[in-house]
Write a protein that holds these residues in place. Structure first.
Motif, short mmCIF file in Angstrom:
data_model
loop_
_atom_site.label_atom_id
_atom_site.label_comp_id
_atom_site.label_asym_id
_atom_site.label_seq_id
_atom_site.Cartn_x
_atom_site.Cartn_y
_atom_site.Cartn_z
N GLU A 76 0.84 -1.20 0.00
CA GLU A 76 0.00 0.00 0.00
C GLU A 76 0.87 1.25 0.00
OE1 GLU A 76 -3.38 2.19 2.84
OE2 GLU A 76 -2.41 0.33 3.48
N GLY A 77 0.48 2.22 -0.83
CA GLY A 77 1.14 3.52 -0.77
C GLY A 77 2.34 3.70 -1.68
N ASN A 125 5.38 2.70 7.47
CA ASN A 125 4.53 2.41 6.32
C ASN A 125 5.24 1.57 5.27
OD1 ASN A 125 1.85 4.13 6.63
ND2 ASN A 125 3.53 5.41 7.38
N GLN A 126 6.01 0.61 5.72
CA GLN A 126 6.68 -0.35 4.84
C GLN A 126 7.51 0.35 3.76
OE1 GLN A 126 4.17 -4.05 3.99
NE2 GLN A 126 2.57 -2.54 4.34
N ALA A 156 1.96 6.44 1.26
CA ALA A 156 1.34 6.14 2.54
C ALA A 156 2.04 6.91 3.66
CB ALA A 156 1.40 4.64 2.82
N ALA A 157 3.36 7.05 3.56
CA ALA A 157 4.11 7.77 4.60
C ALA A 157 3.74 9.25 4.61
CB ALA A 157 5.61 7.60 4.36
N TRP A 196 0.49 9.65 6.23
CA TRP A 196 0.68 9.43 7.67
C TRP A 196 1.11 10.72 8.35
CZ3 TRP A 196 4.72 9.24 11.32
CH2 TRP A 196 4.51 8.45 12.45
N SER A 202 -3.56 -2.24 13.07
CA SER A 202 -2.25 -2.19 12.41
C SER A 202 -1.18 -1.73 13.39
CB SER A 202 -2.30 -1.26 11.19
OG SER A 202 -3.15 -1.75 10.20
#
Length: 339
Positions: A39-40, A202-203, A208-209, A212, A255
């Protein structure tokens, strides 16, 4: 040349985009393409840009590797009402794509393109197709009508039905390098240290980061950690804590709890602050006193529950779920929060 002439893919996708266009120009894209990756990292942006380019009516005569931005098709795209494009995704607050959505998709593809030379469907996320919807999609994947393209997206390939996977060609989107992600986040106004933490949480996925950071999730996590510590040492009643957490998104809490339990397992095995996603956990709980077996069991339960919720396969009473997780949490914290 206006911005609409340029490809709308992210910087780390430029090579992938070029290879995708070259592939279509030389041998054609498959009718069903499944974009995979965490994701992201921009799967949906790439799918939409691919759709925009496929629908552009000038791309063939101009041998263009980007949509022209000026033809009738591109203008309809920019207006958000292109008649030859359709998105299929969960509707009406459902977490699943149901059979009605796939029936609409099938009916759409049976029509003749109105403006462009093809029709394009974006379906996402494919792992939340319920059984009936997946079966309804299979025939279309086997025998796509006319000149049509289905662009499917998934973050959890293992959760996609094997019969769906086998009928699609896979395009795996790699996570950009840490430096690419940091550069992009700083270009979007992020402090380097904040960006680094956001990426870890966020992997290493930059989109996604950035979300965030913009959603102030760091502060939210600090509040959750403070409340978890208070519940663990008895200064915050369970019902009061759950009442606070019920206001937040359940998948976000799960999560975070999953990341927290993983951090505690790492710390129990000797990891230091630099190796943890939430290093503040070390100031709240003594990892050396935790019971590894119970911690692993809780971690597995959290991740299993999260996967079921994300797939739409199960419904959980939020209050009962949070209460049971917190009771299980307290059984493994034998030396709660320090001052």
């Amino acid at each position: 040349m206006s911005d609409s002439h340029w490809s709308h893919v992210y910087p780390w996708q430029s090579d992938l985009w070029d290879s995708l266009i070259k592939r279509h120009q030389q041998q054609g894209l498959p009718h069903a393409l499944m974009l995979t990756g965490v994701e992201g990292i921009g799967k949906h942006a790439l799918a939409l840009e691919t759709a925009r380019w496929l629908l552009c009516t000038r791309r063939i005569e101009q041998h263009a590797n980007v949509a022209c931005g000026e033809c009738h098709s591109c203008r309809l795209w920019q207006a958000g009402n292109h008649p030859d494009f359709m998105e299929c995704q969960p509707e009406d607050d459902s977490r699943q794509i149901r059979i009605d959505g796939v029936r609409k998709l099938n009916e759409f593809l049976m029509q003749t393109p109105q403006i462009s030379r093809c029709q394009v469907v974006s379906l996402h996320p494919v792992e939340v197709l319920n059984g009936n919807a997946a079966n309804a999609l299979l025939k279309t994947l086997e025998e796509p009508p006319g000149e049509s393209f289905l662009l499917l997206e998934t973050e959890r390939l293992g959760s996609v039905m094997p019969t769906i996977r086998s009928r699609c060609q896979r395009l795996t989107l790699a996570t950009p390098s840490p430096q690419q992600s940091l550069d992009w986040m700083q270009a979007n106004g992020c402090d380097p240290l904040v960006a680094e933490q956001a990426l870890r949480m966020n992997q290493m996925a930059p989109i996604a980061a950035l979300a965030w950071v913009q959603q102030q999730r760091h502060e939210q996590h600090n509040h959750w950690l403070q409340q978890l510590q208070q519940w663990s040492n008895g200064s915050l009643p369970l019902d009061a804590m759950v009442a606070i957490w019920k206001k937040d998104e359940l998948t976000g809490i799960l999560s975070w709890l999953g990341q927290l339990s993983a951090d505690l397992m790492r710390a129990h095995m000797g990891a230091d602050h630099s190796q943890l996603l939430e290093p503040a956990i070390l100031g709240c709980f003594d990892a050396s006193t935790l019971q590894p077996a119970k911690l692993i069991a809780l971690h597995d339960r959290i991740n299993s529950t999260l996967g079921q919720i994300q797939s739409g396969a199960s419904y959980f009473n939020r209050q009962l779920l949070l209460e049971s997780l917190m009771i299980e949490w307290q059984t493994l914290v034998t030396n709660p929060g320090r001052d």
